[in-house]
Design an enzyme around this catalytic site. Structure first.
Site, PDB file in Angstrom:
ATOM      1  N   CYS A 131       0.909  -0.766   0.248  1.00 35.67           N
ATOM      2  CA  CYS A 131      -0.152  -0.063  -0.113  1.00 35.67           C
ATOM      3  C   CYS A 131       0.882   1.401  -0.399  1.00 35.67           C
ATOM      4  O   CYS A 131       2.051   1.519   1.015  1.00 35.67           O
ATOM      5  CB  CYS A 131      -0.938   0.433   1.006  1.00 35.67           C
ATOM      6  N   LYS A 166       0.639  -9.639  -1.982  1.00 29.68           N
ATOM      7  CA  LYS A 166       0.592  -8.993  -3.029  1.00 29.68           C
ATOM      8  C   LYS A 166       1.146  -7.634  -2.708  1.00 29.68           C
ATOM      9  O   LYS A 166       1.620  -7.480  -1.898  1.00 29.68           O
ATOM     10  CB  LYS A 166      -1.172  -7.884  -2.339  1.00 29.68           C
TER      11      LYS A 166
END
Length: 303
Positions: A131, A166
């Protein structure tokens, strides 16, 4: 298995189309618009150990070819997600769901994943080490192979379900990070998350969003995503989930040819709330056009 079916880490999906985390809430919001059980699955809103209000506003900036967001992982925390969000989700979605998890320490990741791993509805844990719009967490774990591997090992030690890591595109060598995660026990790799971007207001001469920088997503990043999916799929033996700028059935096919087993759709959901349903409906037509019998047979089929 049908023409559109794929196997993601041992679980069969009716089709490879997955709304990406942060663009689909906890599912029931979109269930008011269409039957979301047509989806392969979806990745629900990024969840952290404790509740987060997120970043200050404004959080969104439009730009050619996409958007920049700095929401900052706003969520009620894992305990409330389990107690309140998952029961509502269960009423409208009857397939395994992908739980997206973020953290600010290795211990945070392990705690949250261990909690969600016990939930019957959760099929996969998508661990976000990428992120770009929170301080002190998220992407800081995804920019070094050693740090990403440490998170992977910690999560795998306390879970039984497939763990998909991710990754961030904001690195110079994504392949080395993917391989480190694979060696640490990851069951799959998801990429890419948003790229780091910024806009400046010409009148005020200040950044458009309060966080100054945020995650750039949308069609403009699609070629970068395809390139990175191809590079990683060539280097690892575990499944890859392709993400980044996907907005059509043709994009899904291109991602799969690059090496993706499944494909996530992010920013396009915010432009057209029924885009995933529409992509799934059009996939057979596009497959016929290009002489594709099943999607499984073209995974990594780029020549």
């Amino acid at each position: 298995m049908g023409r559109l079916s794929v196997n993601l880490c041992g679980i069969t999906l009716d089709n490879p189309v997955i709304p990406a985390s942060g663009t689909f809430g906890y599912g029931y919001e979109y269930a008011e618009l269409y039957d979301i059980n047509c989806l392969g699955t979806f990745s629900f809103k990024g969840t952290t150990k404790d509740s987060r209000f997120g970043n200050p506003t404004p959080r969104i900036a439009e730009c050619p070819g996409g958007m920049i967001n700095a929401v900052g992982l706003q969520n009620p925390g894992v305990e409330k997600v389990i107690a309140e969000e998952l029961p509502k989700l269960k009423k409208c979605f009857h397939k395994p769901v992908m739980a997206n998890v973020s953290g600010f320490s290795v211990e945070d990741y392990a705690y949250t994943c261990e909690k969600l791993d016990k939930e019957e509805q959760v099929g996969w844990l998508e661990v976000n080490v990428s992120c770009p719009n929170v301080h002190g967490g998220g992407m800081s774990f995804g920019t070094q192979p050693e740090a990403a591997a440490e998170v992977t090992r910690a999560v795998k030690a306390v879970t039984t379900k497939p763990v998909i890591i991710k990754l961030s595109p904001n690195v110079t060598d994504i392949v080395s990070i993917a391989k480190a995660c694979e060696e640490a026990g990851a069951d799959g790799i998801s990429l890419i998350n948003t790229m780091l971007g910024m806009r400046i207001d010409l009148r005020s001469r200040k950044p458009v969003i309060a966080n100054r920088m945020g995650g750039f997503s949308g069609p403009a990043i699609f070629p970068v995503a395809v390139r990175m999916v191809y590079q990683v799929a060539q280097a690892v033996k575990i499944p890859v989930v392709g993400v980044g700028g996907v907005s059509s059935a043709e994009d899904v096919i291109e991602m799969i040819l690059a090496g993706a087993t499944a494909v996530e759709v992010g920013a396009a959901n915010l432009v057209n709330p029924t885009i995933c349903r529409d992509i799934i409906a059009r996939l057979p037509e596009v497959m016929d056009k290009y002489g594709i019998n099943t999607l499984e047979e073209i995974i990594g089929g780029v020549k």
